[in-house]
Design a protein around this motif. Structure first.
Motif, PDB file in Angstrom:
ATOM      1  N   VAL A 171       0.580  -0.830  -0.193  1.00 30.32           N
ATOM      2  CA  VAL A 171       0.096   0.338   0.133  1.00 30.32           C
ATOM      3  C   VAL A 171       0.268   1.112   0.238  1.00 30.32           C
ATOM      4  O   VAL A 171       1.960   1.419   0.991  1.00 30.32           O
ATOM      5  N   ASP A 172       0.975   1.943  -0.410  1.00 28.91           N
ATOM      6  CA  ASP A 172       1.308   3.463  -1.153  1.00 28.91           C
ATOM      7  C   ASP A 172       0.299   4.670   0.356  1.00 28.91           C
ATOM      8  O   ASP A 172      -0.465   5.110  -0.535  1.00 28.91           O
ATOM      9  N   LEU A 173       1.153   4.461   1.270  1.00 29.41           N
ATOM     10  CA  LEU A 173       0.413   5.678   2.082  1.00 29.41           C
ATOM     11  C   LEU A 173       1.069   6.779   2.454  1.00 29.41           C
ATOM     12  O   LEU A 173       2.507   5.707   3.014  1.00 29.41           O
ATOM     13  N   ASP A 174       0.623   7.780   2.724  1.00 27.93           N
ATOM     14  CA  ASP A 174       1.808   8.510   3.494  1.00 27.93           C
ATOM     15  C   ASP A 174       1.523   8.232   5.306  1.00 27.93           C
ATOM     16  O   ASP A 174       0.393   8.204   5.816  1.00 27.93           O
ATOM     17  N   VAL A 175       2.744   8.010   5.578  1.00 28.13           N
ATOM     18  CA  VAL A 175       2.976   7.067   7.302  1.00 28.13           C
ATOM     19  C   VAL A 175       2.173   8.318   7.900  1.00 28.13           C
ATOM     20  O   VAL A 175       2.644   8.180   9.426  1.00 28.13           O
ATOM     21  N   ARG A 176       2.531   9.590   7.628  1.00 25.02           N
ATOM     22  CA  ARG A 176       2.715  10.789   8.268  1.00 25.02           C
ATOM     23  C   ARG A 176       1.294  11.309   8.492  1.00 25.02           C
ATOM     24  O   ARG A 176       1.616  12.567   9.663  1.00 25.02           O
ATOM     25  N   LYS A 177       0.081  10.987   8.133  1.00 29.02           N
ATOM     26  CA  LYS A 177      -0.470  11.883   7.555  1.00 29.02           C
ATOM     27  C   LYS A 177      -1.971  11.464   9.314  1.00 29.02           C
ATOM     28  O   LYS A 177      -1.589   9.733   8.587  1.00 29.02           O
ATOM     29  N   PRO A 178      -2.734  12.092   9.533  1.00 31.28           N
ATOM     30  CA  PRO A 178      -3.652  11.110  10.419  1.00 31.28           C
ATOM     31  C   PRO A 178      -5.018  10.232   9.871  1.00 31.28           C
ATOM     32  O   PRO A 178      -4.604  10.734   8.695  1.00 31.28           O
ATOM     33  N   LEU A 179      -4.723   8.955  10.246  1.00 33.74           N
ATOM     34  CA  LEU A 179      -5.071   8.211   9.766  1.00 33.74           C
ATOM     35  C   LEU A 179      -6.377   8.588   9.345  1.00 33.74           C
ATOM     36  O   LEU A 179      -7.625   7.745   9.105  1.00 33.74           O
ATOM     37  N   ALA A 180      -7.130   9.398  10.202  1.00 34.17           N
ATOM     38  CA  ALA A 180      -8.869  10.314  10.281  1.00 34.17           C
ATOM     39  C   ALA A 180      -8.488  10.265   8.467  1.00 34.17           C
ATOM     40  O   ALA A 180      -9.607  10.416   8.237  1.00 34.17           O
ATOM     41  N   GLU A 181      -7.824  11.270   7.882  1.00 29.59           N
ATOM     42  CA  GLU A 181      -8.401  11.769   6.021  1.00 29.59           C
ATOM     43  C   GLU A 181      -7.418   9.978   6.060  1.00 29.59           C
ATOM     44  O   GLU A 181      -7.346  10.091   4.459  1.00 29.59           O
ATOM     45  N   ALA A 182      -6.998   8.895   6.088  1.00 32.86           N
ATOM     46  CA  ALA A 182      -7.130   7.793   5.270  1.00 32.86           C
ATOM     47  C   ALA A 182      -8.541   7.353   4.900  1.00 32.86           C
ATOM     48  O   ALA A 182      -9.442   7.473   5.504  1.00 32.86           O
ATOM     49  N   PRO A 184     -10.968   3.739   4.633  1.00 37.71           N
ATOM     50  CA  PRO A 184     -10.989   2.190   5.420  1.00 37.71           C
ATOM     51  C   PRO A 184      -9.832   1.051   4.396  1.00 37.71           C
ATOM     52  O   PRO A 184      -9.846   0.293   5.261  1.00 37.71           O
ATOM     53  N   VAL A 185      -9.520   1.517   3.296  1.00 40.33           N
ATOM     54  CA  VAL A 185      -8.745   0.410   3.196  1.00 40.33           C
ATOM     55  C   VAL A 185      -7.366   0.357   3.716  1.00 40.33           C
ATOM     56  O   VAL A 185      -6.392  -0.390   4.394  1.00 40.33           O
TER      57      VAL A 185
END
Length: 542
Positions: A171-182, A184-185
């Motif tokens: 998964v390409d995920l910005d690990v620095r952003k709050p998960l509230a902005e992520a 569901p996947v």
């Protein structure tokens, strides 16, 4: 201690399995591997019961899970599945007389320490993440923080570990952003990574509670590949899901709960969708239910029309929905289908909504201002995060949209409000001990009914349903379908967006398929089949 790293590759299941087995072999040598009887269950439960005031939630549960087994746990909403998971996790203490063993060693349920803490790992339906924190911080809460000189947190190293773990999950995920902005996947991936961190051996048990409830079709297969990899390394999995197709794709055995009791444990190969649905409900139920509504005439007067509707993902969407019509919007994650529901409901800032809208036969007007002003009723995809007011009662959650109805010169009329609540509880068949009970005391399916009641209580001409049966059992699902059909018969226009094609097949007489934000296909009537829907969505990808 073994850290299991899951890697997503194009070869999927085998690659995941090889990496898991390699991680296990690297750290669990013959010298330190536990020598256990292969016939000893990983988890054995006897006479596990749980009583709450006024509710006997679990009634003498017996359960044996073998090493390397994937056991599905199914049942209707309110059958006791979530309570059993919470007892295993130590959130609830069971009633006296409950007994439990892990790999033949007795341990105490209801404790968060000892065997249950080190060998039972959980991904709960609510994921157990701190949404205000980012992925780096959430993973560190489970695995511990990397420290440097003077015992200070080494945030650079911590971020590197998180990025490596998430990248290996594919998964390409910005690990620095709050998960509230992520999405569901992305949140589910973080929760699974956290649960598997520091796994000590293959004789553990991973508990997955509705892991695919809000996942799109394309992501379900990836999760099942990961589950198979965990199984092949020797670990066991307790898999809870309302999606029966997943049960047959992944489970070795199926245990059915009904009214807090185990009513059946069967080999998955002995069952089919229909027979399993009947075991869950205890009555005849149609697992392949379809409303079979006729296609609305092309010249029918529309309740709502949009043209050139655009947001972040949606591009130039044009559609109309007529009185009594159930229109579906389909598409994989990122196609714009999931965003379309929120744009149409005006649940995005007006500046993010472009295009034009027309109500009935009126004139066209800018979509942003019109949609945000009228705020069409929406049952959102994330029930817990976007709809349920956790601190409110069932009654308060039902009436929060229509409080003006009960206003008098002296304030709100409790008598009128109570009568209104009782009417909707009866109409939607919501299972609740009392209207003033906390909504969090309800099962997921009954919470969904409350949110639908909130939207319908304002007597709208159009309602928008995003993932209307996420986390809902097969019996409640059919009841929701029938309710929507009855409302459409009475003239309500309905727009449904769902990553579960079962919803679209059961409800819709017309489906618009999106890809890349654009309409790539439209199916109507008998054209709407599972194969046709998936082919249209995949053709857009190609």
């Amino acid at each position: 201690m073994i850290t299991i790293i899951l890697v997503k590759t194009d070869s999927s299941a085998q690659a995941t399995t090889d990496l898991l087995e390699g991680a296990l072999a690297a750290g669990n040598t013959a010298a330190d591997a536990p020598q256990l009887d292969p016939d000893t269950p990983v988890l054995r439960l006897r006479n596990v019961s749980k009583t709450f005031p006024g509710t006997h939630a679990l009634k003498g549960i017996d359960l044996d899970i073998a090493p390397g087994e994937v056991r599905a746990l199914v049942g209707q909403n309110g059958s006791g599945k979530s309570t059993l998971i919470k007892v295993l996790a130590g959130y609830h203490a069971p009633d006296p007389g409950s007994e439990s063993w892990f790999n033949g060693e007795e341990f105490h349920l209801g404790s968060r320490d000892g065997l249950g803490s080190s060998h039972l790992r959980f991904v709960h339906q609510d994921l157990g993440l701190v949404l205000e924190m980012n992925a780096v911080e959430n993973l560190a809460l489970t695995a511990g923080f990397a420290t440097g000189l003077g015992g200070r947190v080494d945030w650079g190293e911590q971020r590197r570990r998180a990025e490596e773990t998430i990248a290996r999950l594919g998964v390409d995920l910005d690990v620095r952003k709050p998960l509230a902005e992520a999405t569901p996947v992305e949140r589910t991936v973080v929760a699974i990574a956290a649960a598997l961190t520091g796994w000590e051996s293959g004789r553990g048990l991973l508990v997955l509670d509705e892991p695919t409830a809000v996942l799109p079709h394309t992501e379900v297969g990836r999760l099942l590949d990961i589950v198979r990899g965990v199984q092949r390394m020797g670990a066991s999995v307790l898999y809870v899901s309302h999606r029966l197709d997943e049960i047959f794709a992944i489970a070795d055995k199926v245990t059915v709960l009904r009214d807090g009791r185990v009513t059946a444990t069967r080999d998955a190969a002995e069952l089919n969708t229909q027979s399993l649905a009947e075991l869950m409900v205890g009555d005849q139920v149609d697992a392949a239910f379809r409303l079979g509504r006729p296609v609305v005439a092309a010249d029918a007067s529309p309740v709502l029309s949009v043209r050139n509707l655009s947001g972040v993902q949606v591009k130039d969407l044009g559609l109309s929905v007529a009185r009594g019509e159930i229109l579906g919007i389909a598409g994989f994650a990122g196609s714009g289908a999931d965003e379309a529901a929120y744009l149409l409901a005006g649940a995005r800032p007006a500046g993010e909504i472009q295009g034009e809208i027309r109500r009935g036969d009126g004139s066209w007007e800018p979509a942003g201002a019109a949609l945000t002003r009228q705020r069409l009723p929406l049952v959102p995809a994330d029930r817990a995060g976007e709809a349920v007011v956790a601190d409110f009662s069932v009654a308060d959650n039902l009436t929060v949209r229509v409080l003006d109805r009960f206003r008098t010169l002296l304030g709100l009329s409790a008598r009128r409000e109570n009568a209104f609540v009782e009417e909707w509880i009866k109409r939607l068949e919501i299972k609740v001990s009392a209207p003033d009970a906390s909504i969090m005391s309800l099962s997921g399916g009954n919470q969904q009914k409350v949110i639908m009641g909130r939207c319908l209580a304002s007597d709208p001409s159009l309602v928008i349903l995003a993932e209307p049966t996420a986390g809902v059992d097969v019996g409640t699902r059919q009841a929701i379908y029938e309710l929507i059909g009855q409302l459409a018969d009475d003239g309500l226009a309905v727009i449904v967006t769902s990553t579960d094609t079962t919803d679209l097949l059961a409800l819709c007489s017309r489906v618009v398929v999106l890809n890349g934000g654009h309409v790539v296909a439209e199916l109507a009537g008998e054209q709407i089949t599972d194969q046709a829907l998936l082919a249209a969505m995949e053709a857009g990808d190609r």
